[in-house]
Design an enzyme around this catalytic site. Structure first.
Site, PDB file in Angstrom:
ATOM      1  N   LYS A   1       8.716   7.459  -0.248  1.00 41.43           N
ATOM      2  CA  LYS A   1       9.043   8.104  -1.471  1.00 41.43           C
ATOM      3  C   LYS A   1       7.867   9.456  -1.813  1.00 41.43           C
ATOM      4  O   LYS A   1       8.133  10.010  -2.927  1.00 41.43           O
ATOM      5  CB  LYS A   1       8.155   6.540  -2.419  1.00 41.43           C
ATOM      6  CG  LYS A   1       9.464   5.403  -2.253  1.00 41.43           C
ATOM      7  CD  LYS A   1       8.845   4.163  -3.173  1.00 41.43           C
ATOM      8  CE  LYS A   1       9.509   2.989  -3.243  1.00 41.43           C
ATOM      9  NZ  LYS A   1      10.165   3.137  -3.754  1.00 41.43           N
TER      10      LYS A   1
ATOM     11  N   LYS B   1       5.727   3.828  -8.704  1.00 42.11           N
ATOM     12  CA  LYS B   1       6.294   3.156  -8.149  1.00 42.11           C
ATOM     13  C   LYS B   1       5.563   2.587  -7.005  1.00 42.11           C
ATOM     14  O   LYS B   1       4.278   3.209  -6.419  1.00 42.11           O
ATOM     15  CB  LYS B   1       7.996   3.823  -7.406  1.00 42.11           C
ATOM     16  CG  LYS B   1       7.081   5.731  -6.305  1.00 42.11           C
ATOM     17  CD  LYS B   1       8.744   6.151  -6.475  1.00 42.11           C
ATOM     18  CE  LYS B   1       9.491   6.464  -7.548  1.00 42.11           C
ATOM     19  NZ  LYS B   1      10.488   6.334  -7.941  1.00 42.11           N
TER      20      LYS B   1
HETATM   21  C1  LIG Z   1      11.403  -0.902 -11.843  1.00 39.50           C
HETATM   22  C2  LIG Z   1      10.143  -1.068 -11.310  1.00 39.50           C
HETATM   23  C3  LIG Z   1      10.001  -0.941  -9.885  1.00 39.50           C
HETATM   24  C4  LIG Z   1      11.276  -0.310  -9.264  1.00 39.50           C
HETATM   25  O1  LIG Z   1      10.555   2.169  -9.073  1.00 39.50           O
HETATM   26  P1  LIG Z   1      11.534   2.444  -7.875  1.00 39.50           P
HETATM   27  O2  LIG Z   1      10.883   3.312  -8.363  1.00 39.50           O
HETATM   28  O3  LIG Z   1      12.624   2.426  -8.515  1.00 39.50           O
HETATM   29  O4  LIG Z   1      10.942   2.789  -6.897  1.00 39.50           O
HETATM   30  C5  LIG Z   1       8.434  -0.959  -8.955  1.00 39.50           C
HETATM   31  N1  LIG Z   1       7.630  -2.161  -9.817  1.00 39.50           N
HETATM   32  C6  LIG Z   1       7.941  -1.979 -10.925  1.00 39.50           C
HETATM   33  C7  LIG Z   1       6.579  -3.439 -11.696  1.00 39.50           C
HETATM   34  C8  LIG Z   1       8.892  -1.784 -11.571  1.00 39.50           C
HETATM   35  O5  LIG Z   1       9.232  -2.203 -13.262  1.00 39.50           O
END
Ligand SMILES: *Cc1c(COP(=O)(O)O)cnc(C)c1O
Length: 824
Positions: A566, A560
């Protein structure tokens, strides 16, 4: 509607397109569209030939869909977002049109695999992360549910930067995603709208003697529409995503031409076209740059000209606008749309304020995505006054009337007025975009139950009292088409063989898998699928970073955006702890783990970039220590993006969702992982709470402080030193960071990380949650040793994730906010 006979869940008739036609089309496009020979086949030309051929098949459906919306004068949804993160298109189109078999057949002749062809496409990275990806999942669901919806945004020349890792550090490279041409877009070169900037607001008397305002002496820029088709699954419906590109306006340059300043005119031309040049790469942080505000207004102004043009074709009276148009603001980034619609209704359509305001409020709804204070947008009054003088007047008037109304209801409460005002006072007056969005919308939603609760009780508490019922919850979702069917074909086949294919459009059907969790033969198949996906990821890792990873290890994944809240730090501290345990007793049997990190840091976010360096430094130490002997491996995969997520997620055993409770609004990564059978280790934050409710407490590893406890701890005066002195493993870990045990010769490198935790108060409570996290990881290890039990939990995760389909989320938006029927 004639062309919408097929309904979700039922395969469209075109299921098995004759492969011969497709083959002919591909060859035709390679020759006539691209001017190439078909022989010998090349992957890049074949990809494009296939792309054009697939697109051909969609265009007719698309035109039909758009026509039928007009026929029905249907209420339309406009989803306004400064970011979309579609990733690659090819397989999404192939999946949603169910052309897989035909594609594979045509490929036989070439010897290429579909995966190789797919890899030819560059990701469309027109977003930073979760917020943009959510918009793309909703586009898929709105199309699949036959909702007449339009996505509106910006066609950036450069999307989110391409991340490389050099000597452990992030290095940004530009993402020239359209360098090789984009076969998916239709550029409407003759279709331009004029967008005004600067100038001044002027009072004048109109023909009937009424005092009116107009915006004059402006600098004008053209917006060109670029359309991208959005096919639904199991329906003939195809929606449109319209992205605007900035073009210099003729009149503007001519004026300077006439003064003989050719180069000056050309410079201005280049400057105006800069508006859609690049996506701002910050996530969860307000950048506050003038160009960003220009981007926001540019796309909003073009979008509303388009909306109004479409509306006026069939509707004489603007009072009908809220019955025909629903506008969803994805965060406050497009919130300047509120004064823009007011300006159109007041100045262009000559409506009275009260009428215009009522129409406007009934049209807009706003989705909040964050409670982080540094992410809440505000613009200096000075800047808006310069760039959008008429809008600034309108914002002042909106605020004046709003404060008057509140004053009447809650007299003698200047603090309240101060708190809720759209204009923030201080040395520099600013416009609080969230306040503008709340006041100017009929509905505001948070994106998970906890998040919406926090909005109502804390961040927007005053507004929740002034406008009871305005703030609601719509928990996020992800599309099962891309995030299961397309990225995990092996699992999809196993599921479909077991319970049929209805789950693809009715994700609650996955519950039918529950009894199979107790069937050892089914569990064995489930494990085989995961192992095959891990083997695929192993190959990808080898190709990307040259590391040999063992698929027979626990794949522990944290991918992420890199952000302190985070808490990638918490995870790397666990890695260091495992390392120390191995060093203490190298002969001890442990569950071998591969810890995989990926994520981009905003280029200006120094601390996040240092965390990347720390992860890579720990990886260097761990991966090269003979005592560790591959029982623990750490991988940092560069350039996290949608196509990379598609490879990682199906191969994951353990999904890390460990943000400080109260700070992750929802998360959607958490949903993609659990849906693909990963077990979650997570805090009670965002949608993790609802995932726990669905999959059951026994099938998820929850740890750490709750949002309430976090708040309490802070109120009581949190002291990280208490944890440092009491916990030996933690102390050892932190001392290794402080002294940089990982890279010889650079002793102070990670001091800023140490300082943020120990000197600056550990804002995200990493230390407070450390021990609970380690204990949860110990529980993970124990369960993983029992593969039958682990697999059972994995199946039960997938089986109970139906709620997190974006179809469910979009249905809730349609019912509770847009007031439009989703055709069943
Ligand atoms: C789903 C996704 C996110 C969001 O991820 P989180 O764990 O909810 O922060 C960010 N970047 C990409 C490329 C994703 O596919």
């Amino acid at each position: 509607m004639e062309n919408q006979k097929s309904y979700p869940g039922k395969a469209p008739e075109s299921n098995d397109q004759p492969a011969t036609d497709l083959n002919e089309d591909i060859k035709h496009h390679i020759m006539t569209t691209m001017g190439n020979d078909f022989y010998p086949p090349r992957k890049d030309t074949y990809y494009k030939g296939l792309a054009y051929s697939v697109r051909d098949r969609l265009v007719k459906r698309w035109l039909n869909s758009q026509r039928s919306f007009y026929d029905r004068s249907a209420k339309r949804v406009y989803y306004l977002s400064l970011e979309f993160l579609p990733g690659r298109f090819l397989m999404n189109y192939v999946t949603n049109m169910q052309l897989n078999k035909a594609c594979e057949k045509t490929l036989e002749e070439t010897g290429f695999t579909m995966e190789e062809i797919e890899e030819q496409e560059w990701d469309a990275g027109l977003g930073n992360g979760g917020l943009g990806r959510l918009a793309s999942c909703y586009m898929d669901s709105m199309a699949s549910l036959n909702i007449p919806a339009y996505g509106y945004g910006i066609m950036y020349d450069y999307g989110i930067f391409y991340q490389t890792i050099v000597n452990g550090y992030q290095v940004e490279q530009c993402d020239n995603w359209v360098r090789w041409g984009n076969p998916w877009e239709f550029k409407r070169r003759g279709f331009l709208y004029n967008v005004q900037f600067y100038g001044r607001s002027e009072l004048y008397k109109n023909s009937s003697g009424k005092l009116c305002y107009r915006w004059v002496d402006t600098l004008d820029i053209n917006a060109m529409a670029c359309d991208i088709l959005i096919p639904g699954y199991g329906t003939q419906n195809v929606n449109n995503m319209r992205l605007w590109a900035a073009m210099s306006s003729q009149e503007f340059s001519l004026e300077e031409f006439n003064q003989g300043d050719y180069i000056g005119a050309m410079e201005s031309k280049v400057l105006t076209e800069n508006i859609s040049k690049v996506l701002y790469p910050s996530d969860e942080k307000d950048v506050g740059k003038e160009l960003r505000l220009k981007q926001q207004y540019f796309f909003v102004a073009a979008t509303f000209q388009d909306i109004v043009r479409r509306f006026k074709k069939h509707n004489p009276d603007f009072k009908l606008l809220p019955d025909r148009v629903a506008v969803q603001l994805n965060d406050t980034h497009p919130a300047i749309a509120i004064p823009e619609l007011m300006r159109l209704l007041l100045d262009e359509e000559d409506l009275e304020w009260e009428t215009a305001w009522e129409i406007s409020v009934k049209t807009f709804a706003y989705t909040n995505h964050t409670v982080l204070p540094e992410a809440l947008e505000s613009w200096p009054v000075r800047l808006i006054s310069k760039l959008l003088p008429r809008h600034m007047e309108i914002i002042y008037e909106i605020n004046r009337r709003f404060l008057n109304m509140v004053e009447k209801q809650y007299p003698n409460n200047p603090q309240l007025l101060h708190r809720i005002s759209i204009i923030e006072d201080g040395p520099e007056q600013r416009v609080r975009m969230a306040h503008l969005a709340i006041v100017g919308s009929h509905t505001v939603n948070g994106v998970a139950a906890l998040h919406s609760r926090i909005l109502k009780d804390k961040l927007f508490h005053d507004f929740n009292i002034i406008f009871p019922g305005k703030i609601i919850n719509v928990t996020n979702g992800v599309t099962p088409r891309r995030w299961v069917l397309q990225v995990n074909p092996a699992l999809s086949s196993l599921i479909t063989d077991t319970i049929g294919s209805d789950w693809i459009t009715d994700l609650d059907q996955l519950k039918k898998l529950i009894p199979h969790a107790d069937n050892p033969a089914f569990r064995e198949k489930w494990r085989q699928v995961k192992l095959a996906n891990k083997a695929r990821l192993v190959k990808y890792i080898k190709r990307k970073v040259g590391m040999d990873v063992n698929p027979d290890t626990l794949f522990d994944v944290h991918v992420k955006r890199i952000h302190e809240y985070k808490r990638q730090l918490l995870n790397i501290f666990h890695v260091i702890t495992l390392y120390n345990r191995i060093k203490k007793d190298p002969s001890k049997e442990i569950v071998p783990r591969t810890v995989i990190f990926a994520g981009k840091a905003a280029p200006a976010y120094v601390q996040a970039k240092l965390i990347i360096k720390l992860i890579n430094s720990v990886a260097d130490l761990v991966n090269n220590d003979p005592d560790v002997n591959h029982k623990l491996e750490v991988v940092f995969l560069p350039n996290y993006c949608v196509s990379q997520a598609e490879k990682i997620i199906p191969a994951t055993d353990l999904s890390e969702q460990i943000s400080t409770a109260g700070l992750e609004a929802s998360g959607t990564g958490n949903m993609k992982f659990a849906l693909n059978g990963a077990l979650t280790i997570g805090t009670l934050d965002g949608a993790n709470i609802e995932i726990m409710e669905e999959v059951g407490e026994d099938n998820i590893f929850i740890f750490g402080l709750t949002a309430k406890e976090v708040e309490k701890k802070r109120a009581q005066g949190y002291n990280p030193w208490d944890y440092y002195s009491r916990d030996e493993e933690l102390r050892t870990t932190l001392d290794m960071v402080r002294l940089n045990h990982f890279i010889p010769g650079e002793p102070n490198l990670f001091l800023p990380i140490w300082d943020s935790l120990m000197a600056l108060g550990d804002r995200y409570l990493v230390l407070a949650d450390f021990r609970a996290f380690i204990q949860a990881q110990d529980r993970v290890r124990t369960l993983y040793q029992d593969q039958e039990q682990w697999t059972r939990c994995s199946i039960l995760n997938t089986a109970n994730m139906g709620k997190f389909s974006s179809d469910r989320a979009v249905r809730e938006y349609a019912r509770d906010i847009w007031k439009i029927e989703s055709c069943k």
